[in-house]
Design a protein around this motif. Structure first.
Motif, PDB file in Angstrom:
ATOM      1  N   VAL A 191       0.842  -1.198   0.000  1.00  0.00           N
ATOM      2  CA  VAL A 191       0.000   0.000   0.000  1.00  0.00           C
ATOM      3  C   VAL A 191       0.879   1.251   0.000  1.00  0.00           C
ATOM      4  N   CYS A 192       0.541   2.203  -0.844  1.00  0.00           N
ATOM      5  CA  CYS A 192       1.322   3.445  -0.969  1.00  0.00           C
ATOM      6  C   CYS A 192       0.719   4.551  -0.093  1.00  0.00           C
ATOM      7  N   ALA A 193       1.542   5.532   0.200  1.00  0.00           N
ATOM      8  CA  ALA A 193       1.114   6.646   1.055  1.00  0.00           C
ATOM      9  C   ALA A 193       0.141   7.574   0.338  1.00  0.00           C
ATOM     10  N   THR A 194      -0.798   8.113   1.123  1.00  0.00           N
ATOM     11  CA  THR A 194      -1.589   9.262   0.673  1.00  0.00           C
ATOM     12  C   THR A 194      -0.784  10.507   1.059  1.00  0.00           C
ATOM     13  N   CYS A 195      -1.289  11.688   0.695  1.00  0.00           N
ATOM     14  CA  CYS A 195      -0.621  12.951   1.074  1.00  0.00           C
ATOM     15  C   CYS A 195      -0.387  13.014   2.584  1.00  0.00           C
ATOM     16  N   HIS A 196      -1.449  12.690   3.335  1.00  0.00           N
ATOM     17  CA  HIS A 196      -1.320  12.757   4.796  1.00  0.00           C
ATOM     18  C   HIS A 196      -0.285  11.753   5.287  1.00  0.00           C
ATOM     19  N   ASN A 197      -0.265  10.568   4.673  1.00  0.00           N
ATOM     20  CA  ASN A 197       0.704   9.544   5.104  1.00  0.00           C
ATOM     21  C   ASN A 197       2.134   9.997   4.838  1.00  0.00           C
ATOM     22  N   VAL A 198       2.342  10.813   3.804  1.00  0.00           N
ATOM     23  CA  VAL A 198       3.693  11.322   3.511  1.00  0.00           C
ATOM     24  C   VAL A 198       4.234  12.066   4.734  1.00  0.00           C
ATOM     25  N   LEU A 199       3.367  12.818   5.394  1.00  0.00           N
ATOM     26  CA  LEU A 199       3.781  13.569   6.585  1.00  0.00           C
ATOM     27  C   LEU A 199       4.088  12.625   7.746  1.00  0.00           C
ATOM     28  N   GLU A 200       3.463  11.432   7.702  1.00  0.00           N
ATOM     29  CA  GLU A 200       3.636  10.481   8.808  1.00  0.00           C
ATOM     30  C   GLU A 200       4.851   9.581   8.621  1.00  0.00           C
ATOM     31  N   GLU A 201       5.228   9.358   7.352  1.00  0.00           N
ATOM     32  CA  GLU A 201       6.257   8.340   7.088  1.00  0.00           C
ATOM     33  C   GLU A 201       7.654   8.725   7.556  1.00  0.00           C
ATOM     34  N   SER A 202       8.015   9.992   7.471  1.00  0.00           N
ATOM     35  CA  SER A 202       9.375  10.383   7.874  1.00  0.00           C
ATOM     36  C   SER A 202       9.395  11.843   8.317  1.00  0.00           C
ATOM     37  N   GLY A 203      10.430  12.188   9.055  1.00  0.00           N
ATOM     38  CA  GLY A 203      10.645  13.604   9.397  1.00  0.00           C
ATOM     39  C   GLY A 203      10.147  14.005  10.766  1.00  0.00           C
ATOM     40  N   LEU A 204       9.004  13.454  11.176  1.00  0.00           N
ATOM     41  CA  LEU A 204       8.436  13.817  12.481  1.00  0.00           C
ATOM     42  C   LEU A 204       8.602  12.635  13.449  1.00  0.00           C
ATOM     43  N   PRO A 205       8.484  12.862  14.771  1.00  0.00           N
ATOM     44  CA  PRO A 205       8.697  11.788  15.731  1.00  0.00           C
ATOM     45  C   PRO A 205       7.809  10.571  15.493  1.00  0.00           C
ATOM     46  N   LYS A 206       8.348   9.408  15.873  1.00  0.00           N
ATOM     47  CA  LYS A 206       7.633   8.131  15.699  1.00  0.00           C
ATOM     48  C   LYS A 206       6.260   8.166  16.371  1.00  0.00           C
ATOM     49  N   GLU A 207       6.206   8.861  17.483  1.00  0.00           N
ATOM     50  CA  GLU A 207       4.965   8.962  18.249  1.00  0.00           C
ATOM     51  C   GLU A 207       3.834   9.568  17.396  1.00  0.00           C
ATOM     52  N   TYR A 208       4.204  10.562  16.553  1.00  0.00           N
ATOM     53  CA  TYR A 208       3.207  11.186  15.670  1.00  0.00           C
ATOM     54  C   TYR A 208       2.673  10.155  14.683  1.00  0.00           C
ATOM     55  N   LYS A 209       3.608   9.405  14.103  1.00  0.00           N
ATOM     56  CA  LYS A 209       3.223   8.381  13.130  1.00  0.00           C
ATOM     57  C   LYS A 209       2.257   7.369  13.768  1.00  0.00           C
ATOM     58  N   GLU A 210       2.592   6.915  14.962  1.00  0.00           N
ATOM     59  CA  GLU A 210       1.765   5.903  15.624  1.00  0.00           C
ATOM     60  C   GLU A 210       0.354   6.439  15.904  1.00  0.00           C
ATOM     61  N   LYS A 211       0.315   7.675  16.389  1.00  0.00           N
ATOM     62  CA  LYS A 211      -1.000   8.258  16.707  1.00  0.00           C
ATOM     63  C   LYS A 211      -1.817   8.485  15.430  1.00  0.00           C
ATOM     64  N   ALA A 212      -1.135   8.974  14.386  1.00  0.00           N
ATOM     65  CA  ALA A 212      -1.842   9.241  13.119  1.00  0.00           C
ATOM     66  C   ALA A 212      -2.346   7.938  12.506  1.00  0.00           C
ATOM     67  N   TYR A 213      -1.543   6.868  12.574  1.00  0.00           N
ATOM     68  CA  TYR A 213      -1.959   5.582  12.015  1.00  0.00           C
ATOM     69  C   TYR A 213      -3.148   5.022  12.793  1.00  0.00           C
ATOM     70  N   ALA A 214      -3.147   5.248  14.104  1.00  0.00           N
ATOM     71  CA  ALA A 214      -4.275   4.760  14.919  1.00  0.00           C
ATOM     72  C   ALA A 214      -5.564   5.463  14.489  1.00  0.00           C
ATOM     73  N   ILE A 215      -5.448   6.766  14.202  1.00  0.00           N
ATOM     74  CA  ILE A 215      -6.630   7.516  13.735  1.00  0.00           C
ATOM     75  C   ILE A 215      -7.073   6.977  12.369  1.00  0.00           C
TER      76      ILE A 215
END
Ligand code: TMP
Length: 292
Positions: free
Chosen positions: A59-83
């Motif tokens: 599965v490829c990233a959407t625009c929002h997922n691009v912000l989650e995949e790299s650059g910001l803390p892992k915690e952000y990614k985990e919370k965003a993926y849960a949402i």
């Protein structure tokens, strides 16, 4: 009627392409071909329409997922993926009506944007975030942009994603031409390039009929382009060209990327052409090439 069209598009015969009323579709394409590129405009969704849902099975990233995949803390990614894991199944649930989905989509976008606000995103990070992401334009997307540009056909990219990511992706992987216009959720930055929020009204998947673009002069300025090709992956995308004026012929093309078995009949009842689990823009390119 069947012989009127005399149009042959080999790509439309492929087994993953579903056309409930073939005669009508062929007549629309014939009319668009007769009228030529001067009368044509294209309105397309971005995530999972111009971009891939999957690339070789992943599965490829959407625009929002691009912000989650790299650059910001892992915690952000985990919370965003849960949402995302809570709301994506609601977005694509064929058993819920659009009206039932809307409150959940507002919650999803609001929670996702509120969460992003808590992390230090800056303008200069966007280049690397896009370069490192799994988001991919569909195969043939550059050909599609090149052809529309060469034929001077206006392309509106209307997305509930993130405008800055869309522009960066197109700049890195293709060309943003002057016949292209992006309407999406644009990030707002302060003078130091720090993200301070989003500009304008929130666009989610099911309010594309309400966006400011319909009240702007975009469609009025294109009132001579009476033939519209609309491309989307969500039933909400069918509203994207509501502001178009003097429409003579409209062809709607739906990409059904997931829950194909559950959603095919519904998509076939809403879109003129339904394309299932395809990573390319081959079908759209074949139609555009015939018209332009
Ligand atoms: P689109 O209008 O270009 O298709 O963009 C909307 C897509 O973005 C939609 O399918 C849901 C997806 N999305 C995420 O992947 N993560 C998010 O946090 C949000 C708010 C939306």
């Amino acid at each position: 009627m069947g012989t009127i069209s005399q149009i042959q598009i080999e790509e439309l015969e492929r087994s993953h392409v579903h056309i409930p009323d073939r005669e009508r579709v062929m007549d629309i394409i014939k009319q668009m071909k007769d009228d030529g590129p001067d009368k044509l405009q294209v309105v397309a969704d971005f995530d999972r329409t111009l971009t891939k849902f999957t690339h070789r099975g992943s599965v490829c990233a959407t625009c929002h997922n691009v912000l989650e995949e790299s650059g910001l803390p892992k915690e952000y990614k985990e919370k965003a993926y849960a949402i995302r894991d809570k709301y994506f199944p609601i977005e694509t649930d064929p058993n819920l009506s659009i009206e039932e989905k809307i409150p959940h989509m507002i919650e999803w976008w609001t929670q996702a944007h509120d969460l992003l606000m808590k992390y230090p995103l800056s303008k200069e990070m966007l280049y690397n975030m896009v370069a490192n992401s799994s988001a991919k334009l569909r195969d043939g997307c550059t050909k599609f942009f090149d052809k529309l540009h060469a034929s001077d056909v206006p392309l509106l990219i209307f997305s509930a994603g993130v405008g800055d990511i869309i522009c960066e992706m197109i700049a890195q992987h293709s060309t943003m031409y002057d016949n292209m216009h992006v309407v999406s959720n644009d990030l707002d930055f302060d003078d130091n390039g720090k993200m301070i929020g989003f500009k304008g009204e929130l666009i989610h998947v099911f309010n594309k009929n309400e966006s400011a673009i319909h009240d702007s002069d975009y469609f009025t300025n294109l009132s001579h382009c009476t033939n519209v090709i609309l491309m989307g992956d969500s039933l909400g995308d069918l509203q994207m060209a509501n502001g178009a004026e003097n429409v003579k012929a409209k062809l709607t093309i739906g990409f059904l990327n997931t829950r194909v078995k559950d959603s095919l009949e519904l998509y076939k009842s809403k879109f003129d052409i339904v394309i299932c689990e395809d990573e390319s823009l081959d079908i759209c390119n074949a139609i555009v090439n015939l018209i332009t």
